[in-house]
Design a protein around this motif. Structure first.
Motif, PDB file in Angstrom:
ATOM      1  N   SER A   1      12.213   4.943   3.701  1.00  0.00           N
ATOM      2  CA  SER A   1      13.226   4.172   3.502  1.00  0.00           C
ATOM      3  C   SER A   1      14.035   3.913   4.336  1.00  0.00           C
ATOM      4  N   ASN A   2      13.954   4.666   5.506  1.00  0.00           N
ATOM      5  CA  ASN A   2      14.651   4.399   6.884  1.00  0.00           C
ATOM      6  C   ASN A   2      14.063   2.895   7.449  1.00  0.00           C
ATOM      7  N   LEU A   3      12.714   2.976   7.305  1.00  0.00           N
ATOM      8  CA  LEU A   3      12.233   1.690   7.947  1.00  0.00           C
ATOM      9  C   LEU A   3      12.418   0.300   7.164  1.00  0.00           C
ATOM     10  N   ARG A   4      12.875   0.783   5.779  1.00  0.00           N
ATOM     11  CA  ARG A   4      13.248  -0.549   4.899  1.00  0.00           C
ATOM     12  C   ARG A   4      14.629  -1.119   5.358  1.00  0.00           C
ATOM     13  N   ARG A   5      15.296  -0.262   5.986  1.00  0.00           N
ATOM     14  CA  ARG A   5      16.704  -0.835   6.268  1.00  0.00           C
ATOM     15  C   ARG A   5      16.803  -1.857   7.349  1.00  0.00           C
ATOM     16  N   ASP A   6      17.921  -2.611   7.369  1.00  0.00           N
ATOM     17  CA  ASP A   6      18.090  -3.833   8.309  1.00  0.00           C
ATOM     18  C   ASP A   6      17.725  -3.412   9.676  1.00  0.00           C
ATOM     19  N   PRO A   7      16.704  -4.037  10.301  1.00  0.00           N
ATOM     20  CA  PRO A   7      16.421  -3.765  11.625  1.00  0.00           C
ATOM     21  C   PRO A   7      17.357  -3.828  12.694  1.00  0.00           C
ATOM     22  N   HIS A   8      18.493  -4.780  12.406  1.00  0.00           N
ATOM     23  CA  HIS A   8      19.720  -5.003  13.178  1.00  0.00           C
ATOM     24  C   HIS A   8      20.438  -3.528  13.207  1.00  0.00           C
ATOM     25  N   GLU A   9      20.468  -3.054  12.175  1.00  0.00           N
ATOM     26  CA  GLU A   9      21.324  -1.915  12.138  1.00  0.00           C
ATOM     27  C   GLU A   9      20.539  -0.666  12.688  1.00  0.00           C
ATOM     28  N   ARG A  10      19.312  -0.623  12.312  1.00  0.00           N
ATOM     29  CA  ARG A  10      18.506   0.468  13.051  1.00  0.00           C
ATOM     30  C   ARG A  10      18.637   0.133  14.440  1.00  0.00           C
ATOM     31  N   PHE A  11      18.507  -0.725  15.079  1.00  0.00           N
ATOM     32  CA  PHE A  11      18.245  -1.168  16.801  1.00  0.00           C
ATOM     33  C   PHE A  11      19.546  -0.653  17.073  1.00  0.00           C
ATOM     34  N   LEU A  12      20.861  -1.033  16.513  1.00  0.00           N
ATOM     35  CA  LEU A  12      21.889  -0.474  17.272  1.00  0.00           C
ATOM     36  C   LEU A  12      22.517   0.801  17.375  1.00  0.00           C
ATOM     37  N   GLU A  13      21.644   1.586  16.191  1.00  0.00           N
ATOM     38  CA  GLU A  13      21.817   3.066  16.115  1.00  0.00           C
ATOM     39  C   GLU A  13      21.073   3.533  17.184  1.00  0.00           C
ATOM     40  N   LEU A  14      20.113   3.159  18.017  1.00  0.00           N
ATOM     41  CA  LEU A  14      19.285   3.438  19.028  1.00  0.00           C
ATOM     42  C   LEU A  14      20.075   2.975  20.289  1.00  0.00           C
ATOM     43  N   VAL A  15      21.057   2.452  20.404  1.00  0.00           N
ATOM     44  CA  VAL A  15      21.521   1.866  21.666  1.00  0.00           C
ATOM     45  C   VAL A  15      22.819   2.533  22.025  1.00  0.00           C
ATOM     46  N   GLY A  16      22.816   3.006  23.294  1.00  0.00           N
ATOM     47  CA  GLY A  16      24.086   3.661  23.939  1.00  0.00           C
ATOM     48  C   GLY A  16      24.622   2.750  24.899  1.00  0.00           C
ATOM     49  N   ARG A  17      25.971   2.538  24.647  1.00  0.00           N
ATOM     50  CA  ARG A  17      26.787   1.427  25.668  1.00  0.00           C
ATOM     51  C   ARG A  17      27.364   2.407  26.718  1.00  0.00           C
ATOM     52  N   SER A  18      27.131   1.756  28.089  1.00  0.00           N
ATOM     53  CA  SER A  18      27.721   2.459  29.110  1.00  0.00           C
ATOM     54  C   SER A  18      28.973   1.547  29.516  1.00  0.00           C
ATOM     55  N   PRO A  19      29.749   2.083  30.309  1.00  0.00           N
ATOM     56  CA  PRO A  19      30.896   1.430  30.923  1.00  0.00           C
ATOM     57  C   PRO A  19      30.779   0.264  31.751  1.00  0.00           C
ATOM     58  N   ASN A  20      29.433   0.357  32.378  1.00  0.00           N
ATOM     59  CA  ASN A  20      29.250  -0.903  33.276  1.00  0.00           C
ATOM     60  C   ASN A  20      28.362  -1.790  32.499  1.00  0.00           C
ATOM     61  N   GLY A  21      28.217  -1.890  31.285  1.00  0.00           N
ATOM     62  CA  GLY A  21      27.795  -2.974  30.553  1.00  0.00           C
ATOM     63  C   GLY A  21      26.350  -2.674  30.216  1.00  0.00           C
ATOM     64  N   HIS A  22      25.768  -1.675  30.583  1.00  0.00           N
ATOM     65  CA  HIS A  22      24.224  -1.498  30.022  1.00  0.00           C
ATOM     66  C   HIS A  22      24.111  -1.024  28.624  1.00  0.00           C
ATOM     67  N   TRP A  23      23.020  -1.385  28.016  1.00  0.00           N
ATOM     68  CA  TRP A  23      22.964  -1.055  26.712  1.00  0.00           C
ATOM     69  C   TRP A  23      21.676  -0.125  26.867  1.00  0.00           C
ATOM     70  N   VAL A  24      21.625   1.068  26.989  1.00  0.00           N
ATOM     71  CA  VAL A  24      20.838   2.201  27.151  1.00  0.00           C
ATOM     72  C   VAL A  24      19.926   2.598  26.135  1.00  0.00           C
ATOM     73  N   TRP A  25      18.524   2.174  25.917  1.00  0.00           N
ATOM     74  CA  TRP A  25      17.700   2.445  24.814  1.00  0.00           C
ATOM     75  C   TRP A  25      17.578   3.964  24.679  1.00  0.00           C
ATOM     76  N   ALA A  26      17.926   4.582  23.494  1.00  0.00           N
ATOM     77  CA  ALA A  26      17.592   5.860  23.248  1.00  0.00           C
ATOM     78  C   ALA A  26      16.770   6.324  22.301  1.00  0.00           C
ATOM     79  N   GLY A  27      15.886   5.494  22.084  1.00  0.00           N
ATOM     80  CA  GLY A  27      14.717   5.646  21.239  1.00  0.00           C
ATOM     81  C   GLY A  27      13.305   5.984  21.882  1.00  0.00           C
ATOM     82  N   VAL A  28      12.186   5.553  21.395  1.00  0.00           N
ATOM     83  CA  VAL A  28      10.898   6.005  21.980  1.00  0.00           C
ATOM     84  C   VAL A  28      10.862   4.925  23.183  1.00  0.00           C
TER      85      VAL A  28
END
Length: 200
Positions: free
Chosen positions: A3-30
């Motif tokens: 059911s999680n994989l059937r969710r919107d990829p955009h939404e799932r993608f953003l859940e795995l991204v950490g925003r840093s103060p210097n502008g990096h979007w650090v990937w927190a997934g695999v």
């Protein structure tokens, strides 16, 4: 999980991204070799490539995505740029990239025209390092240190100097010979022919 994989990829993608103060979007997934991996619902894709295609547009065929910020885990599309594989390598911190920017090989030898050779694929090689590598190979095969290469000797086996007047270079300067020894060999062959002719 399904059911999680059937969710919107955009939404799932953003859940795995950490925003840093210097502008990096650090990937927190695999991660794989430092780069993020993302399942888009149909296939596993590099996270930074998915981010570029999702927020910027299609990646031109044959192009790679270069991280302008030099951080592999970053998926911020503003930090990504499509480049050719060659440009990607030359910008990187790999030995070929560092050699291109510094003008030296990874062992510090100057990559001058005289000290540079090229493979069939067009890659540069340091001649000094190649000679050292081949010498180590010869030493290992012989079980002892190999002798000097002919090109590194200052005199021929009979003691004649390898100076400018006494050196004969073969085609493409791949090898050299002692002129004095060549003349002595020529005289010896001539004497042998004369002796053979007089004996008839």
């Amino acid at each position: 999980m399904a059911s999680n994989l059937r969710r919107d990829p955009h939404e799932r993608f953003l859940e795995l991204v950490g925003r840093s103060p210097n502008g990096h979007w650090v990937w927190a997934g695999v991660l794989s070799n430092g780069y993020g991996n993302f399942w888009d619902g149909q296939r596993k894709v590099p996270a930074h490539r998915w981010a570029y295609e999702h927020w910027v547009g299609p990646i031109p065929e044959g192009m790679q995505i270069d991280h302008l910020c030099r951080i592999r885990q970053c998926v911020n599309p503003e930090h990504l740029e499509p480049v050719t594989p060659r440009e990607n390598v030359l910008r990187s911190d790999s030995p070929p990239g560092l050699s291109h920017r510094t003008g030296k090989c990874k062992h510090g030898h100057e990559m001058t025209p005289e000290n540079t050779s090229y493979t069939k694929s067009g890659s540069r090689q340091c001649k000094t390092c190649r000679r050292a590598s081949f010498k180590r190979y010869r030493d290992k095969k012989l079980g002892r240190p190999a002798g000097l290469y002919n090109r590194d000797k200052t005199h021929c086996p009979k003691g004649h100097p390898y100076d400018e007047e006494n050196t004969y270079w073969e085609k493409n300067r791949r090898g050299r010979q002692c002129l004095a020894c060549r003349k002595l060999a020529s005289l010896a062959r001539s004497e042998k022919r004369k002796a053979a002719a007089s004996g008839k």
